[in-house]
Design an enzyme around this catalytic site. Structure first.
Site: not given
Length: 380
Positions: A8-12, A15, A34, A99, A123, A195
């Protein structure tokens, strides 16, 4: 064959480093971004568009595929609707817990398995340990970043398919790895807050979905000291935004102020101590250590135990009633399938209905439940 891990990659940064480490360890890694929120999805408050760009840049840098999937319908049904119900009932929910249980480790896990994944990874700062077929959820090595509190609702099936690559690392090490490896988001700030609210004012956001209902602010003795904007906007222990102003304590109260760290000349800070939903009243008290803010006993419902088995009664455990709180010594005074009673060795401050109490045995997270209410032993 290589194990296939969907991350799961959030852009942060967290992760992104999780995906990088798994790739370096020789796994077949696929990134999955996601999108969980669509209402009012604008750049002013929502960063999802930029987050996707950042995740794509990282995936390209480390040489993995990235898929974007929209879980906004599931999020609205399973998380946001419950969030609104809880606020409407005068409680303070924790959407991050829901969540994780309903989206990141259910909808995301199901989607990843359909893609042929052997496991998923995130992450989060936590650890999984397997012993004789039993999976345990452990605290992260970095105690300041440990996120097991938000993961306590995970079950055996979910943990058996989950990896937390950052569990043994400290945040400073994660940042340094990102910098050394040249990740394009290595200096990106960590996200904070809920979020779907982003940086917008909380009251403004909530008022779009729930009508405000102003009412009286009272002291426990019944004296009216102000007006509130709506009970949903306040939580137990809240100090800011009450709009009451200073009030001089009575002369006979002065002797009681010597040990109060919140004294401000002749005025003490105000804190939310309770809500009377039936009368639409907000109850406030003065002083951080006011007895109305302390509880040495709580009742929790909607229980979830990682092993599937509830902790033993009368054994000594540690528990948190809020994130970043130190473990407080406690015992399970009573526990059954529907609720439990937890008694603390020392009174806990502002035990808040709707928040979660999470129980630990040393570094092992046993699970927990949703706080129904706190009180001092002997009170009804």
């Amino acid at each position: 064959m290589k194990k296939r891990i969907v991350v799961g990659m959030s852009g942060g940064v967290d992760s992104s480093v999780a995906a990088l480490l798994l790739k370096q360890q020789g796994f077949e890694v696929v990134g999955l971004f996601m999108k969980n929120w669509e209402d009012d999805d604008t750049d002013e408050y929502c960063t999802s568009r930029q987050d996707l760009i950042d995740a794509a840049a990282v995936a390209d840098h480390i040489g993995i595929d990235l898929e974007a999937v929209n879980f906004s319908a599931e999020y609205k049904e399973r998380v946001f609707s419950e969030f609104l119900r809880e606020y409407q009932a005068g409680r303070t929910p924790n959407p991050d817990v829901l969540c994780n249980a309903e989206i990141k480790f259910k909808a995301f896990l199901d989607h990843a398995l359909a893609l042929g994944a052997d496991c998923i990874a995130t992450g989060h700062y936590a650890q999984v340990r397997e012993s004789d077929g039993l999976y345990q959820l452990l605290k992260a090595e970095d105690g300041t970043k440990d996120q097991s509190y938000f993961l306590y609702r995970l079950n055996q099936q979910q943990l058996s398919r989950t990896m937390f690559p950052l569990g043994k690392l400290y945040k400073r090490e994660v940042r340094e790895i990102a910098r050394k490896e040249g990740l394009p988001n290595h200096d990106k700030k960590d996200s904070t807050g809920i979020c779907f609210i982003g940086e917008r004012p909380f009251r403004e956001f909530l008022n779009r979905y729930l009508p405000a209902n102003p009412g009286e602010i009272r002291m426990p003795e019944g004296e009216v000291v102000g007006r509130h904007m709506g009970l949903m906007y306040y939580t137990l222990g809240q100090r800011q935004g009450l709009g009451i102003g200073g009030r001089r304590r009575r002369p006979q109260d002065q002797d009681n102020r010597a040990d109060n760290d919140d004294c401000r000349n002749d005025n003490d800070a105000w804190y939310v101590a309770g809500k009377e939903l039936e009368h639409n009243r907000l109850i406030v008290v003065q002083g951080h250590n006011h007895p109305a803010l302390l509880s040495d006993c709580l009742c929790a419902i909607d229980l979830s135990w990682v092993s599937g088995i509830a902790p033993h009664c009368h054994w000594v455990y540690g528990a948190k009633t809020r994130y970043r709180q130190k473990d407080a010594a406690c015992t399970m005074a009573q526990v059954d399938a529907s609720q439990c009673t937890i008694e603390f060795a020392e009174p806990q401050w502002a035990v808040t209905p709707g928040q979660s109490v999470v129980v630990y045995e040393s570094r092992v997270c046993l699970g927990g439940g949703v706080i129904q209410g706190g009180r001092m032993k002997g009170e009804e």
